[in-house]
Write an enzyme that holds these catalytic residues in place. Structure first.
Site, PDB file in Angstrom:
ATOM      1  N   ASP A   1       1.060  -1.222  -0.003  1.00  0.00           N
ATOM      2  CA  ASP A   1       0.282  -0.018   0.134  1.00  0.00           C
ATOM      3  C   ASP A   1       0.941   1.002   0.068  1.00  0.00           C
ATOM      4  OD1 ASP A   1      -3.269   0.431   1.063  1.00  0.00           O
ATOM      5  OD2 ASP A   1      -1.968   2.192   0.858  1.00  0.00           O
TER       6      ASP A   1
ATOM      7  N   PHE B   1     -17.837  -8.050  -4.661  1.00  0.00           N
ATOM      8  CA  PHE B   1     -19.087  -7.879  -4.380  1.00  0.00           C
ATOM      9  C   PHE B   1     -19.243  -7.895  -2.582  1.00  0.00           C
ATOM     10  CE2 PHE B   1     -19.532  -9.813  -8.224  1.00  0.00           C
ATOM     11  CZ  PHE B   1     -20.160  -8.898  -9.017  1.00  0.00           C
TER      12      PHE B   1
ATOM     13  N   CYS C   1     -19.446   3.104  -1.866  1.00  0.00           N
ATOM     14  CA  CYS C   1     -19.520   2.415  -3.142  1.00  0.00           C
ATOM     15  C   CYS C   1     -20.910   3.129  -3.888  1.00  0.00           C
ATOM     16  CB  CYS C   1     -19.630   1.271  -3.033  1.00  0.00           C
ATOM     17  SG  CYS C   1     -17.951   0.392  -2.655  1.00  0.00           S
TER      18      CYS C   1
HETATM   19  N1  LIG Z   1     -15.618  -0.770   0.347  1.00  0.00           N
HETATM   20  C1  LIG Z   1     -16.182  -1.801  -0.190  1.00  0.00           C
HETATM   21  O1  LIG Z   1     -17.273  -2.256   0.326  1.00  0.00           O
HETATM   22  C2  LIG Z   1     -16.218  -2.203  -1.767  1.00  0.00           C
HETATM   23  C3  LIG Z   1     -16.773  -3.353  -2.181  1.00  0.00           C
HETATM   24  C4  LIG Z   1     -16.477  -3.734  -3.487  1.00  0.00           C
HETATM   25  C5  LIG Z   1     -15.814  -2.987  -4.406  1.00  0.00           C
HETATM   26  N2  LIG Z   1     -15.100  -1.964  -3.840  1.00  0.00           N
HETATM   27  C6  LIG Z   1     -14.235  -1.281  -4.607  1.00  0.00           C
HETATM   28  O2  LIG Z   1     -12.948  -1.633  -4.526  1.00  0.00           O
HETATM   29  C7  LIG Z   1     -12.000  -0.381  -4.718  1.00  0.00           C
HETATM   30  C8  LIG Z   1     -11.280  -0.209  -3.268  1.00  0.00           C
HETATM   31  O3  LIG Z   1     -12.311   0.029  -2.113  1.00  0.00           O
HETATM   32  P1  LIG Z   1     -11.698   0.167  -0.923  1.00  0.00           P
HETATM   33  O4  LIG Z   1     -12.831   0.202  -0.006  1.00  0.00           O
HETATM   34  O5  LIG Z   1     -10.961  -1.073  -0.355  1.00  0.00           O
HETATM   35  O6  LIG Z   1     -10.767   1.419  -0.871  1.00  0.00           O
HETATM   36  P2  LIG Z   1      -9.860   1.800   0.469  1.00  0.00           P
HETATM   37  O7  LIG Z   1      -9.600   3.207   0.348  1.00  0.00           O
HETATM   38  O8  LIG Z   1     -10.098   1.260   1.664  1.00  0.00           O
HETATM   39  O9  LIG Z   1      -8.177   1.302   0.102  1.00  0.00           O
HETATM   40  C9  LIG Z   1      -7.517   1.549  -0.977  1.00  0.00           C
HETATM   41  C10 LIG Z   1      -6.312   1.800  -0.714  1.00  0.00           C
HETATM   42  O10 LIG Z   1      -5.325   1.587  -1.997  1.00  0.00           O
HETATM   43  C11 LIG Z   1      -4.240   2.397  -1.465  1.00  0.00           C
HETATM   44  N3  LIG Z   1      -3.705   2.921  -2.740  1.00  0.00           N
HETATM   45  C12 LIG Z   1      -3.806   3.891  -3.425  1.00  0.00           C
HETATM   46  N4  LIG Z   1      -2.917   4.090  -4.457  1.00  0.00           N
HETATM   47  C13 LIG Z   1      -1.947   3.113  -4.461  1.00  0.00           C
HETATM   48  C14 LIG Z   1      -0.897   2.688  -5.068  1.00  0.00           C
HETATM   49  N5  LIG Z   1      -0.553   3.088  -6.271  1.00  0.00           N
HETATM   50  N6  LIG Z   1      -0.139   1.545  -4.711  1.00  0.00           N
HETATM   51  C15 LIG Z   1      -0.841   0.822  -3.507  1.00  0.00           C
HETATM   52  N7  LIG Z   1      -1.754   1.052  -2.851  1.00  0.00           N
HETATM   53  C16 LIG Z   1      -2.491   2.348  -3.210  1.00  0.00           C
HETATM   54  C17 LIG Z   1      -4.595   3.563  -0.601  1.00  0.00           C
HETATM   55  O11 LIG Z   1      -3.722   3.743   0.427  1.00  0.00           O
HETATM   56  C18 LIG Z   1      -5.764   2.718   0.254  1.00  0.00           C
HETATM   57  O12 LIG Z   1      -5.321   2.041   1.320  1.00  0.00           O
HETATM   58  C19 LIG Z   1     -12.957   0.717  -5.049  1.00  0.00           C
HETATM   59  O13 LIG Z   1     -12.799   0.681  -6.557  1.00  0.00           O
HETATM   60  C20 LIG Z   1     -14.156   0.465  -4.696  1.00  0.00           C
HETATM   61  O14 LIG Z   1     -15.407   0.786  -5.359  1.00  0.00           O
HETATM   62  C21 LIG Z   1     -15.198  -1.611  -2.535  1.00  0.00           C
END
Ligand SMILES: NC(=O)c1ccc[n+]([C@@H]2O[C@H](COP(=O)([O-])OP(=O)(O)OC[C@H]3O[C@@H](n4cnc5c(N)ncnc54)[C@H](O)[C@@H]3O)[C@@H](O)[C@H]2O)c1
Length: 416
Positions: A30, A149, A262
């Site tokens: 990360d 999902f 989301c």
């Molecule tokens: N949160 C949910 O319930 C959920 C469910 C399904 C899908 N999603 C999708 O999954 C994706 C991530 O969501 P999330 O909630 O896990 O986000 P999040 O913000 O919790 O995590 C994203 C992480 O990516 C890291 N990051 C950013 N740029 C980076 C890079 N270049 N290299 C390495 N790490 C990097 C950030 O520091 C952060 O820790 C989004 O597209 C979201 O729409 C989320």
């Protein structure tokens, strides 16, 4: 098989630990060093039941954290990109974090390593943006999309026992690697074209958002008619045999609008995709605009009950939903901001899990109490904004307080 996971947020950390638990070797990375340090100390950076144990079981064994993206990708068979895809001002998805994450490994990945986007990306993105971007850099690795999902608050449970797995691929290498990877999971595996895979994710989230906006519109309509017990009407609706017992019922219920990371950004992104292609999605447009109105409408409802601007107003619940400490796009923040804008300056809040996160994220001039009881003892008007179980029945403990039940959740139903 060696897996690299980029982005260790809700989706990435769950993915990394889930595959580690299934026996694969996983290396995570990360960009946020504090997050990596926290995870390396055995602490999951957000509240997710089951994840602390999974981290304790796997860290330093099947799951490690690399100091750089290059180290994580080194000798990997598959790279999962799980970084954020937030919304841009025009509603479309911001792909810059994802493309940057992909770029950071292109020089090191072996030629058969499959690059998989797990982040939510709008239909058409892999074929029209990601793959051309990678090819333009002279990289011909297989590229795939594997939407996730899972629900927040149930990340671990949902990842380990998915109801379906969807992979969008354009070549046999990606198909074979993903099929092998998901073998230990007992869910139907659907290998489809990338556009279809991306679309399935938006089909799901836009349906959930539509059900919420439908319910909110019906509750507003019921208010306009008057003398309707809206909460009871919805609970009776849920007894319909075609719905009874279905988890979907939690979305067919009014409240103060959908929030979280989301649904707001994904509905806006799908709307933007449609418009860019010359199609006006009328239902989706209504779903979004009603949702955008909900915090303001809710604030007005609370203000009507509170009256004088000097009144102390209590807000119970700050996270976007119960069972989570995520406050991203939380309706509570917008409702509080609207009340402050209206001139209400004495606002007292409490949330069982999300106080610190809320305080750090929004920096609003409000008072954080140590319990729901303290809020109710301090304020004459208390709005229930997140439906935490522990708030149930609080109206009976404080019979002299005016409760604004924004989640249609208090009160007793007498079935005769
Ligand atoms: N949160 C949910 O319930 C959920 C469910 C399904 C899908 N999603 C999708 O999954 C994706 C991530 O969501 P999330 O909630 O896990 O986000 P999040 O913000 O919790 O995590 C994203 C992480 O990516 C890291 N990051 C950013 N740029 C980076 C890079 N270049 N290299 C390495 N790490 C990097 C950030 O520091 C952060 O820790 C989004 O597209 C979201 O729409 C989320």
């Amino acid at each position: 098989m060696r897996i690299a996971v980029f982005g260790l947020g809700f989706v990435g950390l769950t993915t990394a630990l889930g595959f580690a638990d299934k026996g694969f070797t996983v290396c995570g990375y990360d960009i946020n060093k504090e997050r990596c340090a926290e995870i390396s100390c055995g602490k999951v950076p957000f509240f997710e039941p089951g994840m602390d144990d999974a981290l304790a079981r796997n860290f330093g064994k099947a799951f490690t954290i690399a100091d750089s993206a290059i180290d994580a990708a080194y000798k990997s068979d598959i790279c999962f990109f799980c970084v954020g895809t937030p919304g841009l001002p025009d509603g479309s998805a911001d792909l810059s974090y994802m493309l940057f994450a992909i770029d950071s490994v292109l020089e090191i990945v072996s030629k058969d390593c499959v690059l998989v986007v797990k982040s939510t990306i709008p239909p058409g993105t892999l074929n029209e943006r990601v793959t051309p971007h990678v090819r333009a850099k002279g990289v011909y690795n297989p590229v795939a999309v594997n939407p996730e999902f899972l629900r927040e608050g149930k990340c671990w449970e949902d990842f380990m026992n998915p109801d379906r797995i969807v992979c969008g691929v354009s070549d046999d290498t990606a198909k074979d690697v993903l099929a092998e990877l998901y073998k230990p999971f007992s869910a139907p595996l659907h290998i489809v074209e990338p556009n279809t895979a991306e679309f399935i994710k938006y089909l799901s989230n836009s349906l959930l958002a539509s059900l919420i906006s439908y319910s909110n519109e019906m509750a507003l309509l019921a208010d306009a008619v008057g003398d309707i017990d809206t909460a009871r009407a919805f609970r009776i609706l849920h007894e319909d045999r075609r719905l009874a017992g279905a988890g979907i019922n939690t979305y067919i219920y009014p409240g103060c609008g959908y929030g979280g990371y989301c649904l707001p950004k994904d509905t806006a992104a799908l709307d933007a995709v449609a418009r860019n292609r010359g199609f006006i999605p009328r239902i989706l447009e209504g779903v979004i605009s009603l949702n955008n109105e909900m915090p303001e409408r809710t604030a007005r409802k609370i203000a009507r009950v509170a009256g004088e601007k000097t009144e102390k107003i209590g807000i119970l619940g700050l996270s976007f939903k119960p069972g989570s400490d995520d406050v991203r796009d939380s309706p509570a923040a917008k409702i509080i901001a609207a009340l402050i804008q209206e001139g209400y300056i004495n606002i007292y809040t409490y949330d069982p899990l999300a106080m610190r996160e809320f305080q750090n994220t929004y920096r609003l001039p409000i008072t954080y109490c140590t319990s729901a009881q303290e809020v109710c003892e301090t304020c004459d008007t208390v709005a229930l904004v997140t439906a935490w179980e522990e708030f149930k029945g609080i109206d009976r403990v404080f019979p002299d307080t005016c409760f604004v039940d924004c989640r249609y959740f208090l009160g007793n139903e007498v079935v005769i």
